[in-house]
Design a protein around this motif. Structure first.
Motif, PDB file in Angstrom:
ATOM      1  N   UNK A  79       0.827  -1.205   0.000  1.00 45.78           N
ATOM      2  CA  UNK A  79       0.000   0.000   0.000  1.00 45.78           C
ATOM      3  C   UNK A  79       0.866   1.262   0.000  1.00 45.78           C
ATOM      4  N   UNK A  80       2.008   1.202   0.633  1.00 38.65           N
ATOM      5  CA  UNK A  80       2.914   2.355   0.647  1.00 38.65           C
ATOM      6  C   UNK A  80       3.578   2.540  -0.713  1.00 38.65           C
ATOM      7  N   UNK A  81       4.112   1.472  -1.282  1.00 37.11           N
ATOM      8  CA  UNK A  81       4.855   1.571  -2.549  1.00 37.11           C
ATOM      9  C   UNK A  81       3.938   1.899  -3.720  1.00 37.11           C
ATOM     10  N   UNK A  82       2.840   1.186  -3.826  1.00 36.89           N
ATOM     11  CA  UNK A  82       1.992   1.305  -5.008  1.00 36.89           C
ATOM     12  C   UNK A  82       0.941   2.418  -4.903  1.00 36.89           C
ATOM     13  N   UNK A  83       0.577   2.796  -3.656  1.00 38.65           N
ATOM     14  CA  UNK A  83      -0.534   3.740  -3.505  1.00 38.65           C
ATOM     15  C   UNK A  83      -0.231   4.896  -2.561  1.00 38.65           C
ATOM     16  N   UNK A  84       0.985   4.953  -2.058  1.00 35.66           N
ATOM     17  CA  UNK A  84       1.377   6.047  -1.169  1.00 35.66           C
ATOM     18  C   UNK A  84       0.405   6.201  -0.006  1.00 35.66           C
ATOM     19  N   UNK A  85      -0.071   5.076   0.493  1.00 35.34           N
ATOM     20  CA  UNK A  85      -1.006   5.081   1.618  1.00 35.34           C
ATOM     21  C   UNK A  85      -0.349   4.362   2.789  1.00 35.34           C
ATOM     22  N   UNK A  86      -0.065   5.097   3.830  1.00 32.22           N
ATOM     23  CA  UNK A  86       0.615   4.533   4.996  1.00 32.22           C
ATOM     24  C   UNK A  86      -0.423   4.023   5.987  1.00 32.22           C
ATOM     25  N   UNK A  87      -0.361   2.736   6.237  1.00 35.00           N
ATOM     26  CA  UNK A  87      -1.312   2.111   7.147  1.00 35.00           C
ATOM     27  C   UNK A  87      -0.570   1.435   8.291  1.00 35.00           C
TER      28      UNK A  87
END
Length: 392
Positions: A79-87
């Motif tokens: 999610x961080x690499x492909x969508x810049x979404x930090x969870x």
């Protein structure tokens, strides 16, 4: 380089797509339908996934497993690499499929009798996620401008009431293939904040984008992050639908606890293959995916160009995401029943019936382009031949 020119043999293997096509779409008369309906791919999965599953099989024991830290790290990293979404790890709840999660999500943020907003045409199970749970379906059709779908803000504003408590959002959109822009999602966030509506976002096609950029709904604003449930999975991305593994992302702790209570009650745990397959996909599958996207984009563009040139009675737009083409057959002047018979008897293609996506999909067909190019070419020839016969 991976093999996207050939398809593994799937006939008589207990495969829904191939073995159920004649029964569901053949009307009892077509024996050689080309299956382009159910949304899985006719490609072998990425080699690292095969290797991971083979290794797990060699364990020889298929008892109760649990999802390891490596699993959660793989999801977080993707999610961080492909969508810049930090969870965060605690945001992630596993479910055996997104449709199951949609029902649980509706139950987590609404009460029986509440209204659930959605915009059709849209993925068929959305409707049942509301009505089967005793909620009131509030369907506000998308605005259709020559096949390009946008949200009808005026109609949505007029339709919602104080009983409208949730919205089911398909992002990217299925079957329309839209990638909602940041501006559109920001406007939706403001609309939902104004009306106190919680968003349940089905983002299962988030990795299959051809143009534009997929924006995770939770990335739109802090309000959106705390007032949404994001449904993700490797199933469409890596052709793992049969593995039955989804990752539901919930930042809101109160909502998350309600959701997890339902998961626990249903004993909806991961099967022994979900962990290894997902870890391999997210940690080692990016090169395979990048090549796949080029193949899918090419297949979709080939289909669009062919239809535009040879079958002007039909309409289709190049999709921004998903490998699913939304074919407008209204120009043929048939009823839905007549169109179904025509596809079975004259075209010879099994395609999803448009009305399954809502009444606004009547006399449309959804066709799956996630197959070797030769399949797409065959489909185009079948459609052209059948259309020519209608002209006589």
């Amino acid at each position: 380089m991976y093999d996207f020119k050939n398809a593994p043999h799937r006939k008589n293997q207990g495969c829904i797509k191939w073995d159920k096509a004649d029964v569901l779409y053949g009307c009892g008369v077509a024996e050689n339908l080309l299956p382009m309906w159910i949304a899985d791919m006719d490609f072998a999965v990425a080699p690292p996934i095969v290797a991971a599953l083979q290794k797990r099989v060699q364990n020889l024991v298929f008892g109760y497993d649990f999802l390891t830290d490596e699993y959660y790290e793989a999801v977080i990293g993707w999610m961080k690499r492909r969508h810049n979404y930090e969870i965060q790890k605690e945001w992630i709840t596993f479910t055996p499929g997104i449709v199951t999660a949609l029902h649980m999500a509706v139950n987590s943020v609404t009460e029986p009798g509440d209204e659930v907003l959605m915009c059709s045409p849209v993925y068929g199970p959305f409707f049942g996620a509301a009505t089967d749970e005793g909620r009131v379906l509030l369907d506000v059709p998308l605005h259709d401008e020559d096949g390009y779908y946008t949200m009808d803000w005026d109609a949505m504003e007029k339709a919602v009431t104080p009983k409208t408590r949730a919205m089911l959002l398909c992002s990217p959109h299925n079957p329309g293939g839209r990638v909602w822009t940041r501006e559109e999602l920001e406007k939706l966030d403001a609309f939902c904040e104004k009306h106190n509506i919680f968003v349940i976002a089905d983002e299962i096609h988030n990795d299959l984008v051809f143009s534009g950029e997929h924006i995770v709904y939770g990335n739109v604003s802090e309000h959106a992050k705390m007032n949404c449930i994001i449904c993700t999975a490797p199933s469409k991305t890596f052709n793992l639908a049969g593995i039955q593994g989804s990752n539901i992302l919930i930042a809101n702790e109160e909502v998350r606890k309600k959701f997890q209570a339902q998961v626990a009650k249903a004993h909806a745990s991961a099967n022994v293959f979900a962990g290894p397959a997902t870890i391999a996909a997210y940690n080692e599958g990016e090169q395979w995916l990048d090549e796949l996207i080029d193949v899918l984009r090419g297949n979709c563009q080939y289909f669009v160009d062919f239809i535009h040139e040879h079958c002007p009675e039909l309409k289709v737009r190049m999709n921004e995401a998903t490998y699913l083409m939304w074919l407008d057959c209204r120009g043929l002047g048939m009823t839905e029943e007549e169109l179904g018979k025509w596809f079975a008897e004259k075209v010879g293609i099994a395609a999803n019936v448009g009305s399954w996506f809502g009444q606004t999909g009547t006399c449309f067909r959804r066709l799956n382009m996630a197959c070797p190019r030769t399949f797409v070419e065959d489909a185009c020839q079948r459609i052209e031949k059948a259309v020519k016969e209608l002209r006589k």
